[in-house]
Write an enzyme that holds these catalytic residues in place. Sequence first.
Site, PDB file in Angstrom:
ATOM      1  N   ASP A  96       0.869  -1.169   0.000  1.00  0.00           N
ATOM      2  CA  ASP A  96       0.000   0.000   0.000  1.00  0.00           C
ATOM      3  C   ASP A  96       0.919   1.237   0.000  1.00  0.00           C
ATOM      4  OD1 ASP A  96      -2.153   1.849   0.859  1.00  0.00           O
ATOM      5  OD2 ASP A  96      -1.123   1.732   2.796  1.00  0.00           O
ATOM      6  N   ASP A 126      -7.092  -1.677   3.521  1.00  0.00           N
ATOM      7  CA  ASP A 126      -6.167  -2.752   3.149  1.00  0.00           C
ATOM      8  C   ASP A 126      -6.581  -4.113   3.691  1.00  0.00           C
ATOM      9  OD1 ASP A 126      -4.533  -0.811   1.966  1.00  0.00           O
ATOM     10  OD2 ASP A 126      -3.511  -0.416   3.860  1.00  0.00           O
ATOM     11  N   ASP A 128      -1.633  -0.906   6.066  1.00  0.00           N
ATOM     12  CA  ASP A 128      -1.893  -0.344   7.398  1.00  0.00           C
ATOM     13  C   ASP A 128      -3.345   0.064   7.618  1.00  0.00           C
ATOM     14  OD1 ASP A 128      -1.813   1.834   5.587  1.00  0.00           O
ATOM     15  OD2 ASP A 128      -1.505   3.198   7.263  1.00  0.00           O
TER      16      ASP A 128
HETATM   17  P1  ADP Z   1      -5.341   5.456  -0.393  1.00  0.00           P
HETATM   18  O1  ADP Z   1      -5.540   5.272   1.079  1.00  0.00           O
HETATM   19  O2  ADP Z   1      -4.831   4.204  -1.072  1.00  0.00           O
HETATM   20  O3  ADP Z   1      -4.492   6.647  -0.753  1.00  0.00           O
HETATM   21  P2  ADP Z   1      -8.188   6.275  -0.668  1.00  0.00           P
HETATM   22  O4  ADP Z   1      -9.152   5.373  -1.344  1.00  0.00           O
HETATM   23  O5  ADP Z   1      -8.343   6.515   0.787  1.00  0.00           O
HETATM   24  O6  ADP Z   1      -6.746   5.724  -1.083  1.00  0.00           O
HETATM   25  O7  ADP Z   1      -8.242   7.699  -1.375  1.00  0.00           O
HETATM   26  C1  ADP Z   1      -8.037   7.801  -2.753  1.00  0.00           C
HETATM   27  C2  ADP Z   1      -8.086   9.227  -3.194  1.00  0.00           C
HETATM   28  O8  ADP Z   1      -9.402   9.762  -2.962  1.00  0.00           O
HETATM   29  C3  ADP Z   1      -7.163  10.147  -2.438  1.00  0.00           C
HETATM   30  O9  ADP Z   1      -5.871  10.150  -2.969  1.00  0.00           O
HETATM   31  C4  ADP Z   1      -7.866  11.491  -2.614  1.00  0.00           C
HETATM   32  O10 ADP Z   1      -7.577  12.019  -3.885  1.00  0.00           O
HETATM   33  C5  ADP Z   1      -9.321  11.117  -2.572  1.00  0.00           C
HETATM   34  N1  ADP Z   1      -9.896  11.268  -1.220  1.00  0.00           N
HETATM   35  C6  ADP Z   1     -10.366  10.290  -0.418  1.00  0.00           C
HETATM   36  N2  ADP Z   1     -10.848  10.793   0.727  1.00  0.00           N
HETATM   37  C7  ADP Z   1     -10.651  12.130   0.683  1.00  0.00           C
HETATM   38  C8  ADP Z   1     -10.938  13.233   1.568  1.00  0.00           C
HETATM   39  N3  ADP Z   1     -11.526  13.075   2.759  1.00  0.00           N
HETATM   40  N4  ADP Z   1     -10.615  14.465   1.147  1.00  0.00           N
HETATM   41  C9  ADP Z   1     -10.031  14.669  -0.053  1.00  0.00           C
HETATM   42  N5  ADP Z   1      -9.748  13.700  -0.916  1.00  0.00           N
HETATM   43  C10 ADP Z   1     -10.050  12.440  -0.567  1.00  0.00           C
HETATM   44 MG    MG Z   2      -2.431   3.092   3.845  1.00  0.00          MG
END
Ligand code: ADP
Ligand code: MG
Length: 314
Positions: free
Chosen positions: A38, A263, A259
């Site tokens: 990740d 995941d 983490d």
């Molecule tokens: P990871 O943990 O693998 O980076 P996520 O699925 O949590 O992936 O998030 C993917 C993308 O979605 C982030 O890189 C961001 O662009 C957007 N994103 C998710 N949650 C938020 C948030 N609360 N505010 C702004 N952008 C968000």
């Molecule tokens: Mg992570």
Amino acid sequence: ATPTAVMVATGVGANHGVLIKGGEALERAQKIQHVVFDKTGTLTQGKAAVTTAKVFTKMELGYFLTLVASAEASSEHPLARAIVDYAYHFHFFGNLPTVKDAKNHVNDAKFSEWLLDVSDFSALPGRGVQCMINRERVLVGNRRLLTENGVTIPMDAETFLVGLEESAKTGILVAYNNILTGVLGVADPLKREAAVVIEGLKKMGVQPVMVTGDNWRTAGAVAKEVGIEDVRAEVMPAGKADIIRSLQKDGSVVAMVGDGINDSPALAAADVGMAIGAGTDIAIEAADYVLMRNSLEDVITAIDLSRKTFTRIR
Ligand code: ADP
Ligand code: MG
């Protein structure tokens, strides 16, 4: 290996802070061919901090930051915390914080007083957040979130965004009343040992892979820095486990290192799931190994230990 050898190996692991949940997990680790990492919080330190904010309309920077922080205040995403902390600092200290000033303010007494009233909040996994402020719709998230909602991204904002992404930062877009209002850049530095561990795995004949929900350009820049060629970006939360299964279908023995809550399905699907000790409880529960020192070096320790325990001395 004898039961005694397994016991000894488990003890050696424990001394390194590598907790192994059973002899079968210990045995499987010697055969690992792919290690899927990740990105956020695993390869990176998980200490996201806003590095820049730019407004593309006539909105004042201070108001823009308050607006974005209000929208993100109920999100538990690490990006949301970084944004709220940045805006909080600007509001109370009148200047833009440096990375050193970043601090969790959610528990401060005056935390919520300066925020705007928010209604109809929703968190959209893999995209961002959406809510209503001043009876206008506010969107905070990635390109996908904005384009799905019909918000066009003007050239100047797009250029700014690409610049951030090429320097390994995550760009966060903000729309107010369906108009692209501003962009924030968030940096999350690599763990110090990350590149050395990736190189070590390659030398052991193990293929590293990176998965992330983040965009392709940022993911590519981070992967390049750390030495990973096989990158899977813009993966929706459920998609990480699918990637593990597709590698397995091609005949590989696959480890997953992660983490986050996101995941845990992938940790469970992997032949060997390794959770970072500082990660969420759900990830730790889903894993076969827990790396208590939070050091990626222990991915190598785990594979080494298994190889030494189970490889017959010729
Ligand atoms: P990871 O943990 O693998 O980076 P996520 O699925 O949590 O992936 O998030 C993917 C993308 O979605 C982030 O890189 C961001 O662009 C957007 N994103 C998710 N949650 C938020 C948030 N609360 N505010 C702004 N952008 C968000
Ligand atoms: Mg992570």
